[in-house]
Design a protein around this motif. Sequence first.
Motif, PDB file in Angstrom:
ATOM      1  N   GLY A 177       3.985  30.904  26.679  1.00 42.16           N
ATOM      2  CA  GLY A 177       3.141  29.994  27.440  1.00 42.16           C
ATOM      3  C   GLY A 177       1.664  30.317  27.426  1.00 42.16           C
ATOM      4  N   VAL A 178       1.239  31.252  26.573  1.00 41.30           N
ATOM      5  CA  VAL A 178      -0.178  31.600  26.473  1.00 41.30           C
ATOM      6  C   VAL A 178      -0.875  30.584  25.565  1.00 41.30           C
ATOM      7  N   ARG A 179      -2.034  30.113  25.999  1.00 44.10           N
ATOM      8  CA  ARG A 179      -2.823  29.209  25.161  1.00 44.10           C
ATOM      9  C   ARG A 179      -3.606  30.063  24.161  1.00 44.10           C
ATOM     10  N   VAL A 180      -3.057  30.212  22.975  1.00 49.06           N
ATOM     11  CA  VAL A 180      -3.588  31.141  21.984  1.00 49.06           C
ATOM     12  C   VAL A 180      -3.969  30.404  20.707  1.00 49.06           C
ATOM     13  N   LYS A 181      -5.049  30.854  20.095  1.00 46.01           N
ATOM     14  CA  LYS A 181      -5.472  30.338  18.790  1.00 46.01           C
ATOM     15  C   LYS A 181      -5.772  31.522  17.878  1.00 46.01           C
ATOM     16  N   MET A 182      -5.679  31.285  16.564  1.00 44.62           N
ATOM     17  CA  MET A 182      -5.997  32.334  15.603  1.00 44.62           C
ATOM     18  C   MET A 182      -7.090  31.845  14.666  1.00 44.62           C
ATOM     19  N   ASP A 183      -8.079  32.698  14.442  1.00 46.77           N
ATOM     20  CA  ASP A 183      -9.145  32.406  13.487  1.00 46.77           C
ATOM     21  C   ASP A 183      -8.976  33.345  12.296  1.00 46.77           C
TER      22      ASP A 183
END
Length: 482
Positions: free
Chosen positions: A323-329
């Motif tokens: 449920g973590v709002r995570v993004k990867m760059d």
Amino acid sequence: MSNDKQFVEEITPQSEDFSRWYIDVIKKAELMDYSPVRGCIVFRPDGFEIWEHIKEAMDVRFKETGHRNAYFPMFIPESFFQKEKEHVEGFNPELPWVTEAGGEKLEERLAIRPTSETMIGHMYSKWIQSYRDLPVLINQWANVVRWEKRTLPFLRTSEFLWQEGHTAHENEEEAREETMKMLEVYCEVIEEVLAIPVITGQKTPSEKFAGAKDTFSLEAMMKDGRAVQAGTSHYMGTNFAVAFDIKYLSRDNNLEYAHTTSWGTSTRLIGALIMVHGDDRGLALPPKVAPTQVIMVPIGPPKKRDAVIARADELFAALKQAGVRVKMDDRSDVSPGWKFNEYEMRGVPVRLEIGPRDMENGVCVLVSRISGEKKIVQQDNLVEEVHAMLAQVQQEMFDRAKSFMDENFYSVDTLDEMKALMEEKRGFTLAGWCGSVECEDKVKEATGATSRNIPFKTTEQKTTCLCCGKPAKHTVVFARAY
């Protein structure tokens, strides 16, 4: 590193020009853009998502307290505004009117909704017939228009988004209980979700909502010391019930006027959020409303890049599932340092770094946007560690904002003292007030500060009016405001 430094320098320092800093940050972080219509803005996805998280936090609490959502028309007949004199006088300068439609002039002008008391009052008069129909507990999520002469994105725009609650009750006691209950709901969301400390209290008569008997507010301190009214709750008495004939057959078989309330918050909370928590690096967003809570930045030479990204993908999936709002760059055409600055500027609460050596050791690095703390954590415990750091960041943001407010909250006894203080420092002042409009106006003329509210809780009770020296009826918070 020179490019990284230049990136940060594109934001005007707060100490140099706070207003310019604010505009730099919200545009650079892509929260909004200006529309071709004066005083109106476009909410870009990140800006709108912050509002969505605020809305979710509010909405669930509204429903837990028995309220339901409805929607009412944005066009309001002019005759509705004539029914409550104080109300129309309060809003008339800000009203835009529709006078023509379909190429024909309208028989009656239509106002574009500045607030919905009149329309909802009209509908309640149709729906409420008996005490069995009460209470009516309705909230509306909508847009409103108030044609502002001076605008500032999020904080004061000609069109903005908000919620407005409107309830009807059998008696004054129930209506007043509702008024205070919703003020407490606002306080909970603003302090616990937005991490913004507020001062709750009652507005002075000159500052209350047009047509209300009593208005209660939550006042927040921005980093330039100015106040933002973060939310209001109004006890309307029977004013609108009389104006719109909202009557019910009582338990004693008598026709009685309903007692009504009105309460609202708006997208100005986004502006407050930015001004309370932001710094010279850009935004600082509380985890509970941040569009992205964790940004993952894989680090390493090209030869090992694929392996690092593969492991990062696995960790990404675990966080997403939790449920973590995570993004990867994982872009290869910009440096890690540039990315660090980019996401600090965007206010992402936690950064996760992982490189080849981290993979070998089964660890990764978490970095707090607020404290800058770097924590090496085991990948096997990543979900728990991320949740812990997000909670820590949320609490630290509230604590820092509360300390700032406490440090910039002053007590004065005379108008000259307040004037000197306002010229030298930023912040709120606590002072005694006799209750006269003349003295309240004199404070504004001399200092530019207005009465924010009569606080429910204060460490000091003033005994004399700061202007006339007569006995003080109230101890009041004064501040310059947006």
